[in-house]
Motif scaffolding. Sequence first.
Motif, PDB file in Angstrom:
ATOM      1  N   ALA A  31     -99.746  12.754  19.673  1.00 30.98           N
ATOM      2  CA  ALA A  31     -98.400  13.058  20.156  1.00 30.98           C
ATOM      3  C   ALA A  31     -98.387  14.458  20.759  1.00 30.98           C
ATOM      4  N   GLY A  32     -97.703  14.588  21.879  1.00 32.36           N
ATOM      5  CA  GLY A  32     -97.617  15.883  22.532  1.00 32.36           C
ATOM      6  C   GLY A  32     -98.568  16.018  23.711  1.00 32.36           C
ATOM      7  N   THR A  33     -99.603  15.202  23.741  1.00 31.25           N
ATOM      8  CA  THR A  33    -100.571  15.261  24.844  1.00 31.25           C
ATOM      9  C   THR A  33     -99.899  14.897  26.166  1.00 31.25           C
ATOM     10  N   LYS A  50    -101.093   0.961  21.602  1.00 28.96           N
ATOM     11  CA  LYS A  50    -100.444   1.486  20.393  1.00 28.96           C
ATOM     12  C   LYS A  50     -99.709   2.764  20.744  1.00 28.96           C
ATOM     13  N   GLY A  51     -98.588   3.030  20.052  1.00 32.60           N
ATOM     14  CA  GLY A  51     -97.877   4.287  20.239  1.00 32.60           C
ATOM     15  C   GLY A  51     -96.835   4.246  21.348  1.00 32.60           C
ATOM     16  N   LYS A  52     -96.344   5.432  21.730  1.00 33.27           N
ATOM     17  CA  LYS A  52     -95.299   5.508  22.741  1.00 33.27           C
ATOM     18  C   LYS A  52     -95.521   6.664  23.701  1.00 33.27           C
ATOM     19  N   ILE A  53     -95.148   6.407  24.943  1.00 29.39           N
ATOM     20  CA  ILE A  53     -95.285   7.415  25.995  1.00 29.39           C
ATOM     21  C   ILE A  53     -93.947   7.534  26.705  1.00 29.39           C
ATOM     22  N   LYS A  54     -93.594   8.780  27.081  1.00 28.78           N
ATOM     23  CA  LYS A  54     -92.404   8.970  27.907  1.00 28.78           C
ATOM     24  C   LYS A  54     -92.842   9.363  29.307  1.00 28.78           C
ATOM     25  N   ILE A  55     -92.152   8.798  30.288  1.00 28.46           N
ATOM     26  CA  ILE A  55     -92.461   9.101  31.687  1.00 28.46           C
ATOM     27  C   ILE A  55     -91.349   9.975  32.266  1.00 28.46           C
ATOM     28  N   TYR A  56     -91.741  11.121  32.838  1.00 31.10           N
ATOM     29  CA  TYR A  56     -90.781  12.074  33.380  1.00 31.10           C
ATOM     30  C   TYR A  56     -90.992  12.282  34.876  1.00 31.10           C
ATOM     31  N   ARG A  57     -89.898  12.629  35.514  1.00 27.42           N
ATOM     32  CA  ARG A  57     -89.961  13.115  36.879  1.00 27.42           C
ATOM     33  C   ARG A  57     -89.756  14.625  36.795  1.00 27.42           C
ATOM     34  N   GLU A  58     -90.659  15.383  37.380  1.00 22.07           N
ATOM     35  CA  GLU A  58     -90.550  16.835  37.297  1.00 22.07           C
ATOM     36  C   GLU A  58     -89.822  17.426  38.499  1.00 22.07           C
ATOM     37  N   GLY A  59     -88.896  18.344  38.232  1.00 15.36           N
ATOM     38  CA  GLY A  59     -88.212  19.048  39.307  1.00 15.36           C
ATOM     39  C   GLY A  59     -89.003  20.284  39.699  1.00 15.36           C
ATOM     40  N   GLU A  60     -88.677  20.808  40.862  1.00 18.78           N
ATOM     41  CA  GLU A  60     -89.407  21.984  41.347  1.00 18.78           C
ATOM     42  C   GLU A  60     -89.209  23.176  40.416  1.00 18.78           C
ATOM     43  N   ASP A  61     -88.043  23.223  39.793  1.00 13.99           N
ATOM     44  CA  ASP A  61     -87.709  24.335  38.905  1.00 13.99           C
ATOM     45  C   ASP A  61     -88.296  24.147  37.496  1.00 13.99           C
ATOM     46  N   GLY A  62     -89.079  23.103  37.308  1.00 13.75           N
ATOM     47  CA  GLY A  62     -89.689  22.895  35.998  1.00 13.75           C
ATOM     48  C   GLY A  62     -88.926  21.943  35.095  1.00 13.75           C
ATOM     49  N   GLY A  63     -87.853  21.338  35.621  1.00 15.12           N
ATOM     50  CA  GLY A  63     -87.114  20.369  34.819  1.00 15.12           C
ATOM     51  C   GLY A  63     -87.965  19.153  34.492  1.00 15.12           C
ATOM     52  N   LYS A  88    -102.008  10.425  44.529  1.00 22.71           N
ATOM     53  CA  LYS A  88    -101.553  11.367  43.520  1.00 22.71           C
ATOM     54  C   LYS A  88    -100.406  10.793  42.706  1.00 22.71           C
ATOM     55  N   SER A  89    -100.363  11.210  41.465  1.00 23.07           N
ATOM     56  CA  SER A  89     -99.268  10.799  40.603  1.00 23.07           C
ATOM     57  C   SER A  89     -97.985  11.507  41.009  1.00 23.07           C
ATOM     58  N   GLN A  90     -96.873  10.784  40.926  1.00 22.44           N
ATOM     59  CA  GLN A  90     -95.583  11.424  41.204  1.00 22.44           C
ATOM     60  C   GLN A  90     -94.778  11.608  39.933  1.00 22.44           C
ATOM     61  N   ILE A  91     -95.423  11.407  38.810  1.00 21.60           N
ATOM     62  CA  ILE A  91     -94.703  11.531  37.562  1.00 21.60           C
ATOM     63  C   ILE A  91     -95.556  12.242  36.513  1.00 21.60           C
ATOM     64  N   MET A  92     -94.918  12.537  35.393  1.00 22.80           N
ATOM     65  CA  MET A  92     -95.612  13.179  34.297  1.00 22.80           C
ATOM     66  C   MET A  92     -95.481  12.261  33.089  1.00 22.80           C
ATOM     67  N   ALA A  93     -96.582  12.067  32.365  1.00 17.83           N
ATOM     68  CA  ALA A  93     -96.563  11.167  31.211  1.00 17.83           C
ATOM     69  C   ALA A  93     -96.916  11.944  29.954  1.00 17.83           C
ATOM     70  N   LYS A  94     -96.037  11.878  28.970  1.00 11.51           N
ATOM     71  CA  LYS A  94     -96.264  12.625  27.733  1.00 11.51           C
ATOM     72  C   LYS A  94     -96.286  11.669  26.538  1.00 11.51           C
ATOM     73  N   VAL A  95     -97.270  11.835  25.676  1.00 10.57           N
ATOM     74  CA  VAL A  95     -97.362  11.017  24.466  1.00 10.57           C
ATOM     75  C   VAL A  95     -96.317  11.507  23.471  1.00 10.57           C
ATOM     76  N   VAL A  96     -95.475  10.583  22.966  1.00 11.53           N
ATOM     77  CA  VAL A  96     -94.483  11.008  21.979  1.00 11.53           C
ATOM     78  C   VAL A  96     -94.784  10.440  20.591  1.00 11.53           C
ATOM     79  N   GLU A  97     -95.719   9.521  20.541  1.00  8.93           N
ATOM     80  CA  GLU A  97     -96.132   8.936  19.267  1.00  8.93           C
ATOM     81  C   GLU A  97     -97.587   8.540  19.475  1.00  8.93           C
TER      82      GLU A  97
END
Lengths: 208, 208
Positions: A31-33, A50-63, A88-97
């Motif tokens: 988690a957190g990776t 197994k586990g869970k991932i969240k997919i984010y769209r990143e803003g230029e300001d770091g959102g 190239k990827s247009q998203i960010m993927a973070k492990v939450v579990e």
Amino acid sequence: MQHSIKSIFPNFSNELIAAIEKNGALQDFKAGTILMRTGQYIKNTVLITKGKIKIYREGEDGGEFLMYYLQPGQACAISMICTAKSEKSQIMAKVVEDVSVMMIPLQMMDKWMMEHRSWYEFVIETYRNRFEEVLEVVDNIAFRSMDERLEFYLKRHSDACGCSEVNLSHQEIAAELNTSREVVSRLLKKMEQRGLVKLNRNQIELLK
Amino acid sequence: MQHSIKSIFPNFSNELIAAIEKNGALQDFKAGTILMRTGQYIKNTVLITKGKIKIYREGEDGGEFLMYYLQPGQACAISMICTAKSEKSQIMAKVVEDVSVMMIPLQMMDKWMMEHRSWYEFVIETYRNRFEEVLEVVDNIAFRSMDERLEFYLKRHSDACGCSEVNLSHQEIAAELNTSREVVSRLLKKMEQRGLVKLNRNQIELLK
DNA sequence: AAGCTTCTGTGATAAATGTTACTGTAGGTT
DNA sequence: AACCTACAGTAACATTTATCACAGAAGCTT
């Protein structure tokens, strides 16, 4: 091992599963990776076992704007789409579990589309589901106000974790909705007054 | 006829073009026609050979939020995705410039994926482009304020029509951005003061 | 020209959201 | 206990966006 893939992806044919076992690499992440960053080149299609991932769209300001969750039995549509052309990827993927993911080399993606009907159907279904999910995101930010979006966010969280407690700080929630902590605090307080939630430190209990 | 499809979809193989001519039906629609409504079942995959279409997401309150344009050489990704399972449309498609479209029966969609490499690549490319386009829409509404969104809207319009005049009323623009006419008028006035546009009745000239 | 409709501009005001500043509290560390 | 840090609550204020009200201009019809 074979049993496990088969049970998580029940529609895959036995030949496809054999091909996955032969060519894919199972990897674990804590988690957190951050599995993938915006702008990175994609070399694999990712299946979640197994586990869970969240997919984010990143803003230029770091959102970090939350788009959707990925769970066992699902695949990252972006990784499929981009893999096909090694884009190239247009998203960010973070492990939450803590997750286990099957990494499929990009060449297999195209190859299996022709060879395995069940892979083809899985890919099409993945596209469809992710597209729908993103359209729902558009609905939320285009047509709804922050209080409705917050309610939707909490509901989606509890659906994803299968529980009625959200163990996140107001700050974290605010970041994922691209608003400020104060706004989230205020709206949550109003929801508490309406009897929808109970607020504790680092935890929100959903009551309805 | 063959020449025309070939010139608009240059990557299609000759066999694929022959199959399209054999199975597809070319239809014309006038500007203003609603080609597809939210909730309708989809029976065809749509290839655009002439004209322009706008794709909207509809709000419950009747809002028509502009997602993107479709132009000659492109296809409706939604119609492909939904066609594969004969699902309901989640979007609304409106003709904005008289179009000719090639209607491909849904059975062909799957069949050609296996038989024609150039169809497979076209479909994947279509998914990728539309997904990217929707992600850009999310960026705009999640991270940007109305003045930036308006500028982006005007730029996109001029890119689509290949000219520097936008022949729309403030009211129509407001509807597509899901805001009010007064807000659009005010922001346009500020843009005019900054020298970015010249305002006429039913027309906005882009100066930069 | 007179009358009508649509489009545009703008002030006044309201509501939603964002920002700043400060407070208190829970929990961990020393 | 003393201290520190992250979290939560809230008031005051700024900004953005939405709404209401109205007026004038452009274009069309008669």
